[in-house]
Design an enzyme around this catalytic site. Structure first.
Site, PDB file in Angstrom:
ATOM      1  N   SER A   8       2.270   8.466   8.811  1.00  0.00           N
ATOM      2  CA  SER A   8       2.191   7.466   9.591  1.00  0.00           C
ATOM      3  C   SER A   8       1.014   7.453  10.681  1.00  0.00           C
ATOM      4  O   SER A   8       0.862   8.587  11.261  1.00  0.00           O
ATOM      5  CB  SER A   8       3.666   7.594  10.395  1.00  0.00           C
ATOM      6  OG  SER A   8       3.533   6.596  11.449  1.00  0.00           O
ATOM      7  N   HIS A  32       1.109   4.108   6.293  1.00  0.00           N
ATOM      8  CA  HIS A  32       2.158   3.742   6.911  1.00  0.00           C
ATOM      9  C   HIS A  32       1.753   3.185   8.257  1.00  0.00           C
ATOM     10  O   HIS A  32       1.203   4.084   9.244  1.00  0.00           O
ATOM     11  CB  HIS A  32       3.496   4.709   7.287  1.00  0.00           C
ATOM     12  CG  HIS A  32       4.568   4.046   7.590  1.00  0.00           C
ATOM     13  ND1 HIS A  32       5.427   3.086   6.865  1.00  0.00           N
ATOM     14  CD2 HIS A  32       5.157   3.882   8.949  1.00  0.00           C
ATOM     15  CE1 HIS A  32       6.687   2.890   7.750  1.00  0.00           C
ATOM     16  NE2 HIS A  32       6.233   3.039   8.797  1.00  0.00           N
ATOM     17  N   ASP A  34       2.813   1.483  11.999  1.00  0.00           N
ATOM     18  CA  ASP A  34       4.164   1.358  12.900  1.00  0.00           C
ATOM     19  C   ASP A  34       3.471   0.149  13.905  1.00  0.00           C
ATOM     20  O   ASP A  34       2.749   0.597  14.715  1.00  0.00           O
ATOM     21  CB  ASP A  34       4.509   2.147  13.559  1.00  0.00           C
ATOM     22  CG  ASP A  34       5.588   3.122  12.597  1.00  0.00           C
ATOM     23  OD1 ASP A  34       6.082   2.666  11.937  1.00  0.00           O
ATOM     24  OD2 ASP A  34       5.192   4.219  12.485  1.00  0.00           O
ATOM     25  N   MET A  36       4.597  -2.038  17.140  1.00  0.00           N
ATOM     26  CA  MET A  36       5.813  -2.360  17.983  1.00  0.00           C
ATOM     27  C   MET A  36       5.194  -3.122  19.207  1.00  0.00           C
ATOM     28  O   MET A  36       4.176  -3.247  19.458  1.00  0.00           O
ATOM     29  CB  MET A  36       6.136  -0.842  18.539  1.00  0.00           C
ATOM     30  CG  MET A  36       6.352   0.261  17.854  1.00  0.00           C
ATOM     31  SD  MET A  36       6.469   2.005  18.563  1.00  0.00           S
ATOM     32  CE  MET A  36       6.326   3.072  17.397  1.00  0.00           C
ATOM     33  N   HIS A  65       5.076  -1.832   9.078  1.00  0.00           N
ATOM     34  CA  HIS A  65       6.388  -1.697   9.675  1.00  0.00           C
ATOM     35  C   HIS A  65       6.545  -2.348  10.873  1.00  0.00           C
ATOM     36  O   HIS A  65       6.063  -1.803  11.870  1.00  0.00           O
ATOM     37  CB  HIS A  65       6.843  -0.164   9.810  1.00  0.00           C
ATOM     38  CG  HIS A  65       8.333  -0.090  10.285  1.00  0.00           C
ATOM     39  ND1 HIS A  65       8.972   1.156  11.065  1.00  0.00           N
ATOM     40  CD2 HIS A  65       9.210  -0.838  10.530  1.00  0.00           C
ATOM     41  CE1 HIS A  65       9.988   1.030  11.362  1.00  0.00           C
ATOM     42  NE2 HIS A  65      10.269  -0.302  11.046  1.00  0.00           N
ATOM     43  N   MET A  67       8.037  -3.558  13.973  1.00  0.00           N
ATOM     44  CA  MET A  67       9.300  -3.424  14.989  1.00  0.00           C
ATOM     45  C   MET A  67       8.966  -4.388  16.034  1.00  0.00           C
ATOM     46  O   MET A  67       8.654  -4.012  17.076  1.00  0.00           O
ATOM     47  CB  MET A  67       9.147  -1.795  15.513  1.00  0.00           C
ATOM     48  CG  MET A  67       9.660  -0.932  14.404  1.00  0.00           C
ATOM     49  SD  MET A  67       9.148   0.704  14.890  1.00  0.00           S
ATOM     50  CE  MET A  67       7.552   1.074  14.319  1.00  0.00           C
ATOM     51  N   MET A 137      15.791   3.962   8.977  1.00  0.00           N
ATOM     52  CA  MET A 137      15.302   4.988  10.080  1.00  0.00           C
ATOM     53  C   MET A 137      16.084   6.057  10.329  1.00  0.00           C
ATOM     54  O   MET A 137      17.376   6.081  10.417  1.00  0.00           O
ATOM     55  CB  MET A 137      15.151   4.081  11.299  1.00  0.00           C
ATOM     56  CG  MET A 137      14.154   3.088  11.288  1.00  0.00           C
ATOM     57  SD  MET A 137      12.665   3.461  10.950  1.00  0.00           S
ATOM     58  CE  MET A 137      12.116   4.657  12.656  1.00  0.00           C
ATOM     59  N   GLY A 142      10.879   3.316  17.701  1.00  0.00           N
ATOM     60  CA  GLY A 142      10.204   3.283  18.863  1.00  0.00           C
ATOM     61  C   GLY A 142       9.031   4.280  19.489  1.00  0.00           C
ATOM     62  O   GLY A 142       8.304   4.249  19.707  1.00  0.00           O
ATOM     63  N   PHE A 143       9.437   5.644  18.965  1.00  0.00           N
ATOM     64  CA  PHE A 143       8.672   6.839  19.245  1.00  0.00           C
ATOM     65  C   PHE A 143       8.785   7.787  18.263  1.00  0.00           C
ATOM     66  O   PHE A 143       9.533   7.811  17.437  1.00  0.00           O
ATOM     67  CB  PHE A 143       9.305   7.471  20.538  1.00  0.00           C
ATOM     68  CG  PHE A 143       9.440   6.672  21.885  1.00  0.00           C
ATOM     69  CD1 PHE A 143       8.221   6.631  22.676  1.00  0.00           C
ATOM     70  CD2 PHE A 143      10.425   5.963  22.140  1.00  0.00           C
ATOM     71  CE1 PHE A 143       8.015   5.789  23.864  1.00  0.00           C
ATOM     72  CE2 PHE A 143      10.273   5.068  23.393  1.00  0.00           C
ATOM     73  CZ  PHE A 143       9.414   5.110  24.229  1.00  0.00           C
ATOM     74  N   GLY A 144       7.349   8.283  18.125  1.00  0.00           N
ATOM     75  CA  GLY A 144       7.274   9.376  17.083  1.00  0.00           C
ATOM     76  C   GLY A 144       7.861  10.850  17.798  1.00  0.00           C
ATOM     77  O   GLY A 144       8.104  10.860  18.920  1.00  0.00           O
ATOM     78  N   GLY A 145       7.960  11.710  16.956  1.00  0.00           N
ATOM     79  CA  GLY A 145       8.399  13.169  17.166  1.00  0.00           C
ATOM     80  C   GLY A 145       9.861  13.303  17.653  1.00  0.00           C
ATOM     81  O   GLY A 145      10.291  14.516  18.225  1.00  0.00           O
ATOM     82  N   ASP A 175      12.040   6.901   7.365  1.00  0.00           N
ATOM     83  CA  ASP A 175      11.229   7.198   8.515  1.00  0.00           C
ATOM     84  C   ASP A 175      11.631   7.772   9.677  1.00  0.00           C
ATOM     85  O   ASP A 175      12.585   7.361  10.116  1.00  0.00           O
ATOM     86  CB  ASP A 175      10.432   5.859   8.776  1.00  0.00           C
ATOM     87  CG  ASP A 175       9.536   6.060   9.740  1.00  0.00           C
ATOM     88  OD1 ASP A 175       9.227   7.025  10.267  1.00  0.00           O
ATOM     89  OD2 ASP A 175       8.743   4.868  10.289  1.00  0.00           O
ATOM     90  N   GLY A 176      11.271   9.036   9.832  1.00  0.00           N
ATOM     91  CA  GLY A 176      11.617   9.460  11.128  1.00  0.00           C
ATOM     92  C   GLY A 176      12.001  11.018  11.155  1.00  0.00           C
ATOM     93  O   GLY A 176      13.267  11.282  10.347  1.00  0.00           O
ATOM     94  N   GLY A 177      11.298  12.069  11.682  1.00  0.00           N
ATOM     95  CA  GLY A 177      11.649  13.395  11.906  1.00  0.00           C
ATOM     96  C   GLY A 177      11.765  14.179  10.477  1.00  0.00           C
ATOM     97  O   GLY A 177      12.421  15.252  10.439  1.00  0.00           O
ATOM     98  N   GLY A 197       4.947  11.580  10.019  1.00  0.00           N
ATOM     99  CA  GLY A 197       4.019  11.619  11.062  1.00  0.00           C
ATOM    100  C   GLY A 197       3.394  13.011  11.491  1.00  0.00           C
ATOM    101  O   GLY A 197       2.454  13.659  11.009  1.00  0.00           O
ATOM    102  N   SER A 198       4.043  13.463  12.389  1.00  0.00           N
ATOM    103  CA  SER A 198       3.876  14.702  12.988  1.00  0.00           C
ATOM    104  C   SER A 198       3.679  16.014  11.918  1.00  0.00           C
ATOM    105  O   SER A 198       2.849  16.694  11.974  1.00  0.00           O
ATOM    106  CB  SER A 198       4.763  15.083  14.036  1.00  0.00           C
ATOM    107  OG  SER A 198       4.955  14.144  15.116  1.00  0.00           O
TER     108      SER A 198
END
Length: 216
Positions: A8, A32, A34, A36, A65, A67, A137, A142-145, A175-177, A197-198
């Site tokens: 991401s 990827h 994002d 927003m 993506h 959003m 999701m 809306g937010f990474g991390g 997507d996410g974590g 991402g992270s």
């Protein structure tokens, strides 16, 4: 089972973005991106000032993506940038979801439908056989991390079972974590494409992090 990994760009180093683009070109499967709008989700990311430039350097497919409240406004522009995959949120499209899928297909773009963790996964069932992929999701958009929501694994299994029951071939993206602690369970649940991402860009060795997520 090996899956594809889509780093991401939201988590990339924007002061040295070209370095991270080279990393994805060399070691990743898909970019990827994002987007927003600060309305559908409580954050603003980046727009075409970034996508236009990245498109000139990307050697891997781009997965955008959206959003945003009105995703359909941007389909033609994304096509002009050579974007191959576009997902939009069911929360934004609702009764227009099939229409948006058709519009993307008419533009030669693979269409994805995304949902947040609080939307029942059965909301995606009417689009099996129409959408090319579904984005589950595993955090709130809306937010990474954010921390991974483990109920997402069951949601993937439910969706995978329904796709197979209908004899369809849609891919499942998460997507996410996603990290070393949950990626194996996701692969076993039937995920085809992992957004990270992270876990990638904050790793001491991003290329090895991608390999770990891919399962090879």
């Amino acid at each position: 089972m090996s899956v594809q990994v889509a780093p991401s760009i939201l988590a990339a180093d924007f002061l040295h973005l070209e370095d991270d683009i080279r990393l994805v070109n060399k070691s990743g499967d898909i970019f990827h991106l994002d987007v927003m709008d600060g309305t559908l989700v409580p954050n603003i990311s980046f727009g075409f000032s970034v996508i236009d430039q990245l498109a000139k350097k990307a050697e891997r497919p781009m997965d955008v993506h959206l959003m945003v409240v009105h995703p359909e406004r941007w389909f033609e522009k994304l096509q002009s940038d050579g974007v191959q995959m576009v997902s939009f949120h069911w929360e934004a499209s609702r009764c227009r979801t099939s229409r948006f899928i058709d519009r993307l297909h008419a533009l030669g773009i693979k269409a994805g439908v995304a949902i947040d963790p609080d939307v029942p996964v059965k909301k995606l069932f009417p689009y099996i056989g129409k959408a090319d992929y579904f984005l589950i999701m595993s955090v709130f958009a809306g937010f990474g991390g954010q921390k991974f929501i483990y109920d997402s694994i069951d949601r993937v299994m439910t969706l995978k079972a329904e796709i197979e029951k209908r004899g369809a071939t849609a891919l499942i993206e998460v997507d996410g974590g996603v990290n070393a602690g949950n990626v194996q369970a996701l692969r076993e649940a039937g995920v085809d494409l992992i957004v990270a991402g992270s876990t990638v860009f904050r790793s001491d060795n991003p290329a090895e992090a991608i390999k770990m997520l891919r399962g090879v």
